[in-house]
Scaffold this active site. Structure first.
Site, mmCIF file in Angstrom:
data_model
loop_
_atom_site.group_PDB
_atom_site.id
_atom_site.type_symbol
_atom_site.label_atom_id
_atom_site.label_comp_id
_atom_site.label_asym_id
_atom_site.label_seq_id
_atom_site.Cartn_x
_atom_site.Cartn_y
_atom_site.Cartn_z
ATOM 1 N N HIS A 170 -0.176 20.303 1.141
ATOM 2 C CA HIS A 170 1.008 20.984 0.611
ATOM 3 C C HIS A 170 1.832 21.514 1.781
ATOM 4 O O HIS A 170 1.278 21.952 2.792
ATOM 5 C CB HIS A 170 0.582 22.136 -0.306
ATOM 6 C CG HIS A 170 1.742 22.732 -1.036
ATOM 7 N ND1 HIS A 170 2.606 23.617 -0.434
ATOM 8 C CD2 HIS A 170 2.211 22.534 -2.290
ATOM 9 C CE1 HIS A 170 3.552 23.946 -1.303
ATOM 10 N NE2 HIS A 170 3.333 23.308 -2.434
ATOM 11 N N GLU A 209 3.319 24.183 2.321
ATOM 12 C CA GLU A 209 3.020 25.561 2.742
ATOM 13 C C GLU A 209 1.813 25.582 3.678
ATOM 14 O O GLU A 209 1.748 26.398 4.595
ATOM 15 C CB GLU A 209 2.806 26.446 1.503
ATOM 16 C CG GLU A 209 4.133 26.721 0.808
ATOM 17 C CD GLU A 209 4.019 27.032 -0.671
ATOM 18 O OE1 GLU A 209 2.908 27.261 -1.174
ATOM 19 O OE2 GLU A 209 5.080 27.023 -1.339
ATOM 20 N N GLY A 251 10.310 26.431 -4.432
ATOM 21 C CA GLY A 251 10.487 27.859 -4.679
ATOM 22 C C GLY A 251 11.900 28.361 -4.462
ATOM 23 O O GLY A 251 12.131 29.567 -4.397
ATOM 24 N N GLU A 306 7.556 16.357 -2.314
ATOM 25 C CA GLU A 306 8.053 17.721 -2.473
ATOM 26 C C GLU A 306 8.972 18.061 -1.302
ATOM 27 O O GLU A 306 8.476 18.430 -0.213
ATOM 28 C CB GLU A 306 6.887 18.708 -2.480
ATOM 29 C CG GLU A 306 5.932 18.499 -3.639
ATOM 30 C CD GLU A 306 5.236 19.791 -3.995
ATOM 31 O OE1 GLU A 306 5.431 20.255 -5.130
ATOM 32 O OE2 GLU A 306 4.540 20.364 -3.139
ATOM 33 N N SER A 324 10.885 23.204 -7.503
ATOM 34 C CA SER A 324 11.780 23.850 -8.469
ATOM 35 C C SER A 324 11.920 23.080 -9.779
ATOM 36 O O SER A 324 12.992 23.054 -10.379
ATOM 37 C CB SER A 324 13.157 24.115 -7.840
ATOM 38 O OG SER A 324 13.042 25.042 -6.767
ATOM 39 N N ASN A 353 0.440 24.163 -9.790
ATOM 40 C CA ASN A 353 -0.113 24.747 -8.566
ATOM 41 C C ASN A 353 0.171 26.250 -8.621
ATOM 42 O O ASN A 353 1.302 26.677 -8.416
ATOM 43 C CB ASN A 353 0.572 24.091 -7.353
ATOM 44 C CG ASN A 353 0.208 24.753 -6.052
ATOM 45 O OD1 ASN A 353 -0.725 25.558 -5.995
ATOM 46 N ND2 ASN A 353 0.936 24.408 -4.996
ATOM 47 N N TRP A 354 -0.878 27.007 -8.918
ATOM 48 C CA TRP A 354 -0.681 28.458 -9.095
ATOM 49 C C TRP A 354 -0.508 29.177 -7.757
ATOM 50 O O TRP A 354 -0.162 30.352 -7.725
ATOM 51 C CB TRP A 354 -1.860 29.072 -9.855
ATOM 52 C CG TRP A 354 -2.024 28.590 -11.260
ATOM 53 C CD1 TRP A 354 -1.279 27.634 -11.907
ATOM 54 C CD2 TRP A 354 -3.006 29.028 -12.224
ATOM 55 N NE1 TRP A 354 -1.737 27.443 -13.190
ATOM 56 C CE2 TRP A 354 -2.796 28.290 -13.412
ATOM 57 C CE3 TRP A 354 -4.044 29.956 -12.180
ATOM 58 C CZ2 TRP A 354 -3.582 28.462 -14.552
ATOM 59 C CZ3 TRP A 354 -4.834 30.133 -13.314
ATOM 60 C CH2 TRP A 354 -4.606 29.396 -14.487
ATOM 61 N N LYS A 355 -0.804 28.471 -6.669
ATOM 62 C CA LYS A 355 -0.704 29.064 -5.320
ATOM 63 C C LYS A 355 -1.546 30.347 -5.259
ATOM 64 O O LYS A 355 -2.588 30.425 -5.901
ATOM 65 C CB LYS A 355 0.762 29.286 -4.936
ATOM 66 C CG LYS A 355 1.584 27.999 -5.125
ATOM 67 C CD LYS A 355 2.956 28.056 -4.521
ATOM 68 C CE LYS A 355 3.666 26.734 -4.765
ATOM 69 N NZ LYS A 355 4.964 26.645 -4.102
ATOM 70 N N GLY A 357 6.110 27.678 -9.442
ATOM 71 C CA GLY A 357 6.465 28.890 -10.174
ATOM 72 C C GLY A 357 6.391 28.749 -11.685
ATOM 73 O O GLY A 357 5.837 29.623 -12.374
HETATM 74 P P1 PGA Z 1 7.946 25.403 -7.131
HETATM 75 O O1 PGA Z 1 6.721 24.897 -6.213
HETATM 76 O O2 PGA Z 1 7.852 24.660 -8.429
HETATM 77 O O3 PGA Z 1 7.729 26.873 -7.269
HETATM 78 O O4 PGA Z 1 9.196 25.058 -6.394
HETATM 79 C C1 PGA Z 1 6.355 23.546 -6.189
HETATM 80 C C2 PGA Z 1 5.177 23.352 -5.289
HETATM 81 O O5 PGA Z 1 5.112 23.986 -4.227
HETATM 82 O O6 PGA Z 1 4.259 22.574 -5.604
#
Ligand code: PGA
Length: 244
Positions: free
Chosen positions: A96, A98, A172, A166, A207, A12-14, A229
């Site tokens: 997600h 976020e 993150g 998650e 993470s 997931n490049w966000k 990330g």
């Molecule tokens: P992260 O993000 O690997 O940077 O913790 C995971 C995600 O939000 O899918």
């Protein structure tokens, strides 16, 4: 009966990646030798079409990070699941944390997005996770199981749906649950899925890095990873895939 679930490593490049970096990353993944895991990348919407042409003919699948529940209409700035399929996507992330936090997406709204994904022939990656306070209160398994059941549309089947566990506090942050905690939540999610559970992939996300992927992906109910990330580095993403 044991059901074979091939691991899926999803990146997931966000909101990261201009064309120069994003297309180079896609090229590196498309050129990598096929391994034991299915690979998926979810770039920002601006890069879906060019990444689709780079990945075409490679085993790496393309996904989007969100979709609208409706097929078309007056929804400025939104993209329908049909548009994403048209751009070359096979997957879309729904719910997600976020988006749940920043856009107020409820379980019901996430379920409507997952149903839209199914309507368009996409696989929905439905995300759930507990907050730090919920984990500290001993409620992680109950919270995520209830959130999952509230977020899955009736159309959800093992072939069109992937679950991603998650923990909000692990995304993150560089912090992860213990392997036992991951295993316990995944087992609870598998049980909550009932008849659909045996074949449905349940990913861990939060993470995941090359140095912890082997341990986090080892429990039998963990069928891959959703990587944020570390998915922005081809070497790190492929190392995680190699650990699956
Ligand atoms: P992260 O993000 O690997 O940077 O913790 C995971 C995600 O939000 O899918």
């Amino acid at each position: 009966m044991t059901v074979e679930r091939r691991p899926l490593i999803a990146g997931n490049w966000k909101m990261n990646g201009l064309a120069a970096d994003g297309l180079a990353l896609a090229r590196a993944l498309a050129a990598a030798p096929e391994g034991a895991a299915d690979l998926l990348v979810c770039p920002p919407a601006t890069l879906l079409a060019p990444v689709a042409s780079i990945l075409s003919g490679s085993p790496v699948a393309l996904g989007a990070q969100d979709c609208h529940a409706r097929e078309a209409g007056a929804h400025t700035g939104d993209l329908s699941a049909e548009m994403l399929a048209d751009a070359g996507c096979a997957y879309v992330i729904a719910g997600h944390s976020e988006r749940r936090a920043a856009h107020g997406e409820s379980d019901a709204a996430v379920g409507a997005k997952a149903a839209a994904a199914h309507r368009a022939g996409l696989v929905a990656i439905v995300c759930v996770g507990e907050t730090a306070a919920e984990r500290d209160a001993g409620e992680a398994e109950a919270v995520v199981a209830a959130s999952l059941l509230g977020s899955l549309p009736d159309s959800a089947r093992p072939g069109n749906t992937v679950v991603a566990y998650e923990p909000v506090w692990a995304i993150g942050t560089g912090r992860t649950p213990t392997v036992d905690e991951v295993a316990a939540v995944h087992a609870a999610l598998r049980a909550a899925l009932g008849d659909r559970g045996a074949g449905m992939r349940i990913l861990y996300g939060g993470s995941v890095k090359p140095d912890n992927a082997g341990a986090l992906l080892a429990p039998c109910d963990v069928d891959g990873a959703l990587v944020g990330g570390a998915s922005l580095s081809a070497a790190d993403f492929l190392a995680i895939a190699g650990a699956a």
